[in-house]
Design an enzyme around this catalytic site. Structure first.
Site, PDB file in Angstrom:
ATOM      1  N   ASP A 147       0.799  -1.220   0.000  1.00  0.00           N
ATOM      2  CA  ASP A 147       0.000   0.000   0.000  1.00  0.00           C
ATOM      3  C   ASP A 147       0.837   1.278   0.000  1.00  0.00           C
ATOM      4  O   ASP A 147       0.621   2.186  -0.808  1.00  0.00           O
ATOM      5  CB  ASP A 147      -0.899  -0.028   1.246  1.00  0.00           C
ATOM      6  CG  ASP A 147      -1.685   1.244   1.432  1.00  0.00           C
ATOM      7  OD1 ASP A 147      -2.408   1.614   0.500  1.00  0.00           O
ATOM      8  OD2 ASP A 147      -1.572   1.873   2.498  1.00  0.00           O
ATOM      9  N   ASP A 165       4.041   0.814   4.388  1.00  0.00           N
ATOM     10  CA  ASP A 165       3.782  -0.441   5.098  1.00  0.00           C
ATOM     11  C   ASP A 165       3.662  -1.589   4.088  1.00  0.00           C
ATOM     12  O   ASP A 165       3.904  -1.401   2.896  1.00  0.00           O
ATOM     13  CB  ASP A 165       2.504  -0.308   5.941  1.00  0.00           C
ATOM     14  CG  ASP A 165       1.294   0.083   5.090  1.00  0.00           C
ATOM     15  OD1 ASP A 165       1.469   0.356   3.880  1.00  0.00           O
ATOM     16  OD2 ASP A 165       0.169   0.119   5.624  1.00  0.00           O
ATOM     17  N   TYR A 222      -8.940   2.393   5.395  1.00  0.00           N
ATOM     18  CA  TYR A 222      -9.649   2.477   4.112  1.00  0.00           C
ATOM     19  C   TYR A 222     -11.102   2.020   4.216  1.00  0.00           C
ATOM     20  O   TYR A 222     -11.591   1.260   3.381  1.00  0.00           O
ATOM     21  CB  TYR A 222      -8.895   1.700   3.040  1.00  0.00           C
ATOM     22  CG  TYR A 222      -7.507   2.246   2.793  1.00  0.00           C
ATOM     23  CD1 TYR A 222      -7.326   3.477   2.177  1.00  0.00           C
ATOM     24  CD2 TYR A 222      -6.372   1.549   3.196  1.00  0.00           C
ATOM     25  CE1 TYR A 222      -6.052   3.993   1.956  1.00  0.00           C
ATOM     26  CE2 TYR A 222      -5.099   2.056   2.980  1.00  0.00           C
ATOM     27  CZ  TYR A 222      -4.953   3.280   2.364  1.00  0.00           C
ATOM     28  OH  TYR A 222      -3.705   3.784   2.153  1.00  0.00           O
ATOM     29  N   GLU A 245       4.182  10.496   3.950  1.00  0.00           N
ATOM     30  CA  GLU A 245       3.980   9.134   3.483  1.00  0.00           C
ATOM     31  C   GLU A 245       3.934   9.155   1.958  1.00  0.00           C
ATOM     32  O   GLU A 245       3.705  10.191   1.326  1.00  0.00           O
ATOM     33  CB  GLU A 245       2.691   8.530   4.038  1.00  0.00           C
ATOM     34  CG  GLU A 245       2.583   7.043   3.711  1.00  0.00           C
ATOM     35  CD  GLU A 245       1.776   6.239   4.714  1.00  0.00           C
ATOM     36  OE1 GLU A 245       2.225   5.144   5.068  1.00  0.00           O
ATOM     37  OE2 GLU A 245       0.713   6.697   5.132  1.00  0.00           O
TER      38      GLU A 245
END
Ligand code: NAG
Ligand code: NAG
Length: 465
Positions: free
Chosen positions: A83, A86, A235, A440
């Site tokens: 993803d 991670d 999500y 991120e």
């Protein structure tokens, strides 16, 4: 050129800028960005996110085979993409990333061709789509996640060293997920068009799966996050209606079969998808407008796209330096996704120059005009401490853990092409690993972004300059 840039800058909310910074900013934006290089790197980013057994032509030397046990009983679920920083395979955002990668490739193909990147784009798509073909194990059975997010997020290490078993979650007729089944159908439809001139056999396999998943999504309605709560809270889906309509509209575009247009329009009315909202892994309504305007040319869809994009260009919130600011978490992703809708609208003949000029100003800010680059490995002062386990860890056998997360050194590996989250509402940004909100990187961040960059390459050109 200079004159136009000055005008564009003035129109942004930079009233507090001194004359000097306006001239400086205008000067910087004259140095045109190399969109071809950005596209090349963006596709390298996807290669860096690969899970499973890597092929011999892998271009990321610091990545290796990983998660080779992913599966459920006899079902092999290796492959696909991690993803973000991670190592969970969250199929819902990943599916949207793939449909959007494919849409960028279809609608701005000239930009990828000019950059010599069409083949890498097809490979990036296929790496994901092959995993989704494995996930679709029955007419009403689809795997939706591999990996336990809690366990995964408790560790800071490279994926190549992970050994614990990873749970796999699926939806079925009893535990439906129209959102994720619809989005997976959409990614297969988009790929059908992408591959029909490349490999007709593969294209027709994709189309069969797209049809089957659309039927599943529409007949067994529900949200995967309600049906498979173990696979959340990450999500969580806001609604499933937009994905069913999106799947139908894609099937019409991919197959040309009239019934899918009728169904898409009936679903559009049934679900009252009248408010165009931001395009994202969770929101597809504006994407449905693009598809329906592309395929029917009806003014009602075009009008909605214009009202949305005029808002984006003329009224949406911006940072003091002029960046669109539509979301606290991953602000550049949200900005890129809105631009993706608007360059699509522009390409369809709606306020073309206005939307393309605006997209160029925004993307050029992200690539350097803001004062630094927000794309790893590209341009001036790119991020070096982005939140990404594999890139932040030394190569094995050197161990890795939370001390690598906490240290102030740049990541030892360069995850080329990754777009970081981006600045806050007042242009706050620090290149620091523990700020996942702004630093991120993720598979859904680059999807709309690279489509917009390809559109700019197509519209303005860049590589030659
Ligand atoms: C997920 O991981 C957490 C933390 O290690 C653990 O408590 C939980 O039981 C795991 N869940 C599953 C389904 O494996
Ligand atoms: C075309 O796709 C099919 C199905 O995935 C595959 O078996 C075949 O090898 C592909 N052909 C080429 C030339 O890549």
């Amino acid at each position: 050129m200079l004159h136009r840039n000055l005008l564009l800058l003035r129109r942004t909310r930079m009233t507090s800028f001194s004359t000097f910074s306006i001239i400086l900013a205008a000067f910087c934006s004259v140095q045109s960005q190399n969109y071809r290089q950005v596209l090349e790197k963006s596709l390298l980013f996807y290669e860096g996110q690969r899970s499973g057994r890597l092929p011999a032509n892998n271009r990321i030397p610091w990545r290796g085979d990983s998660m080779l046990e992913d599966g459920d009983g006899d079902v092999d679920l290796t492959g696909g993409y991690f993803d973000a920083g991670d190592h969970v395979k969250f199929n819902f955002p990943q599916a949207w990333a793939l449909s959007t990668i494919a849409m960028g490739g279809l609608d701005f193909k000239e930009g990828f061709i000019a950059s010599g990147q069409l083949n890498n784009l097809l490979e990036a798509y296929k790496w994901g789509a092959d995993y989704y073909l494995k996930c679709h194990t029955g007419e009403t059975e689809l795997f939706v996640q591999v990996g336990n997010a809690t366990a995964d997020h408790n560790s800071w290490d490279i994926p190549e060293r992970w050994t614990d078993p990873r749970p796999a979650y699926k939806i079925t007729a009893e535990r439906p997920g129209s959102d994720i089944a619809g989005e997976t159908s959409a990614l297969f439809s988009a790929g059908t068009l992408l591959f029909q001139t490349v490999n007709d056999t593969y294209a027709s396999i994709l189309l069969d799966h797209a049809k089957s998943l659309y039927t599943f999504a529409n007949q067994y309605r529900g949200k995967y996050s309600d049906s498979v709560p173990e696979a959340t809270p990450f999500y969580t889906s806001w609604a499933f209606e937009d994905e069913i309509a999106w799947a139908a509209a894609w099937l019409y575009r991919a197959s040309g079969e009239e019934r899918y247009l009728l169904e898409a329009e009936a679903l559009y009315a049934e679900f009252n998808l009248q408010y165009v909202n931001d395009f994202s892994w969770d929101g597809k309504a504006s994407g449905v407008d693009i598809l329906l305007y592309q395929t029917t040319g009806r003014a009602e869809y075009g009008q909605k796209l214009i009202s949305y994009c005029d808002w984006v260009v003329d009224q949406a919130p911006r940072t003091p330096k002029g960046l669109l600011f539509l979301s606290e978490w991953g602000s550049l992703r949200a900005a890129s996704n809105s631009l993706f809708v608007c360059v699509q609208a522009g390409k369809l003949g709606l306020n073309t120059e206005k939307y393309f000029n605006f997209a160029k100003t925004q993307i050029d800010l992200m690539l350097g005009d803001w004062g630094r680059s927000f794309v790893v490995g590209y341009g001036t002062n790119p991020p070096t401490r982005y939140h990404h386990r594999a890139a932040s860890c030394p190569s094995p056998p050197v161990p890795c853990g939370w001390s690598e997360f906490d240290n102030i050194n740049p990541n030892p590996h360069v995850l080329n092409g990754a777009l970081v989250g981006g600045p806050g509402p007042n242009d706050e940004y620090i290149d620091v690993r523990n700020d996942a909100v702004r630093n991120e990187v993720a598979v859904d961040y680059n999807a709309g972004f690279q489509g917009v960059v390809a559109s700019l390459e197509e519209y303005f050109g860049s590589g030659k300059k």
